[in-house]
Design a protein around this motif. Structure first.
Motif, short mmCIF file in Angstrom:
data_model
loop_
_atom_site.label_atom_id
_atom_site.label_comp_id
_atom_site.label_asym_id
_atom_site.label_seq_id
_atom_site.Cartn_x
_atom_site.Cartn_y
_atom_site.Cartn_z
N LEU A 120 0.80 -1.21 0.00
CA LEU A 120 0.00 0.00 0.00
C LEU A 120 0.83 1.27 0.00
N ARG A 121 1.91 1.30 0.76
CA ARG A 121 2.69 2.53 0.84
C ARG A 121 3.35 2.85 -0.50
N GLU A 122 3.93 1.85 -1.15
CA GLU A 122 4.56 2.06 -2.44
C GLU A 122 3.53 2.45 -3.48
N TRP A 123 2.37 1.81 -3.44
CA TRP A 123 1.35 2.12 -4.43
C TRP A 123 0.77 3.51 -4.22
N ALA A 124 0.69 3.93 -2.95
CA ALA A 124 0.24 5.30 -2.69
C ALA A 124 1.25 6.32 -3.22
N ARG A 125 2.53 5.96 -3.17
CA ARG A 125 3.57 6.87 -3.67
C ARG A 125 3.37 7.18 -5.15
N VAL A 126 3.02 6.18 -5.94
CA VAL A 126 2.93 6.39 -7.39
C VAL A 126 1.55 6.85 -7.83
N THR A 127 0.57 6.87 -6.93
CA THR A 127 -0.81 7.20 -7.31
C THR A 127 -1.06 8.70 -7.24
N ALA A 128 -1.68 9.22 -8.29
CA ALA A 128 -2.05 10.63 -8.33
C ALA A 128 -3.13 10.90 -7.28
N PRO A 129 -3.28 12.17 -6.87
CA PRO A 129 -4.28 12.49 -5.84
C PRO A 129 -5.69 12.01 -6.17
N ASP A 130 -6.05 12.03 -7.44
CA ASP A 130 -7.39 11.58 -7.82
C ASP A 130 -7.42 10.11 -8.23
#
Length: 334
Positions: free
Chosen positions: A262-272
């Motif tokens: 989750l943390r790595e995927w949150a890093r690459v995910t745009a705010p929307d």
């Protein structure tokens, strides 16, 4: 990971012949005599930001004593920690060998400046919380790579028949992807994509101006995906889904039928952007199939997944753990 004097042996063992940094001038202060208030300090370099061990570690303590002798390194060595005059304070050779040369000040802990507690021995070559952080990261990397090796071995043997064996699940994948709302024209990832069964549906969501990337750690599965034409729906990439070779905030939708990072995927995910975790069978059914009870510590259990998502700035917009499927959809916290 080689520490202290062992780092020099590692460099020499790699047939080092080309120095990758610069030597101190003759009149430069000796780093070995440095104290926390004088002399060169160990600093992380720009290369540390992408190093598997040094990325995102805190700044090194000022109590760290730099190694004061030059060390020849191979021309392709990466230097994630340096100091003025002696740049090779930490280095990586290849993808799996690290050397760390700087030491703690004698008799001082790295995590405070008060010296050893009563009855505590003086600091050794690499003690304290900062050194323990690096060693812990190295141990985690070794463990993850061993798991990847086992994963590749498991799926390589099954890649050839995977698509035909699980073709009946394709409608379930399509229905799950349809629950996502990535922005048209954005970038969508199929993480742990296997043969890429979700990629056609992701392509339909982001449209002709969007991009789809299928990522898997097993090259044989990606080869099978290519044979089944999934390259027409997007690009296929052999990579670790827990350490994505992507810049931050560039992804608008992540679909994963495997484990969650989750943390790595949150890093690459745009705010929307949003995340959808899916499996064509529920947690209880999968546990029973493997002859084990439900694990209360499972990240995908709702009491665990909700707070884990919240720590990454996401919130669950849907959670379904049914007999026929598992689905969790997460969007940005408001």
């Amino acid at each position: 990971m080689a520490l202290g004097g062992g780092a020099g042996l590692l460099a020499h063992g790699a047939d080092a012949g080309t120095h990758s940094g610069t030597h101190a001038h003759a009149d430069a202060p000796a780093a070995a005599d440095a104290t926390p208030s004088e002399g060169p300090a160990v600093e992380l370099t720009a290369a540390a930001s992408t190093d598997p061990i040094f990325a995102e570690v805190p700044r090194p303590s000022t109590r760290l004593r730099p190694a004061a002798d030059p060390l020849p390194l191979p021309a392709d060595a990466v230097v994630p920690a340096s100091c003025d005059g002696y740049p090779e304070q930490a280095f990586r050779i290849g993808a799996s060998a690290w050397g760390v040369r700087f030491l703690a000040q004698d008799g001082l802990r790295q995590d405070d400046g008060d010296g050893p507690a009563a009855g505590e021995p003086p600091a050794g070559p690499f003690p304290g919380c900062w050194g323990e952080e690096l060693l812990g990261r190295f141990a985690a990397l070794v463990t993850a790579r061993a798991e990847h090796t086992a994963t590749r071995a498991f799926f390589t043997r099954r890649a050839e028949a995977w698509e035909e064996r699980f073709a009946h699940q394709t409608p379930a994948y399509e229905a799950a992807v349809a629950r996502m709302r990535p922005a048209p024209g954005g970038l969508a990832l199929d993480l742990g994509c296997g043969t890429g069964r979700a990629m056609p549906a992701l392509r339909a969501l982001v449209g002709p101006s969007g991009r789809v990337l299928g990522v898997d750690v097993t090259p044989a599965m990606l080869s099978a995906a290519a044979r089944h034409g999934r390259g027409r729906d997007g690009h296929l990439l052999a990579a670790d889904c827990t350490r994505l070779p992507l810049p931050g905030a560039c992804v608008h939708g992540i679909f994963s039928a495997g484990h969650a990072a989750l943390r790595e995927w949150a890093r690459v995910t745009a705010p929307d952007g949003e995340l959808l975790l899916f499996h064509p069978s529920g947690r209880a059914e999968r546990a029973a199939r493997h002859g084990r009870p439900l694990d209360p510590g499972d990240l995908l259990a709702e009491p665990n997944l909700r707070p884990a998502l919240e720590t990454t700035g996401r919130r669950p917009a849907a959670y379904e753990d049914a007999a026929t499927h598992f689905l969790a959809r997460a969007t940005r916290s408001t």
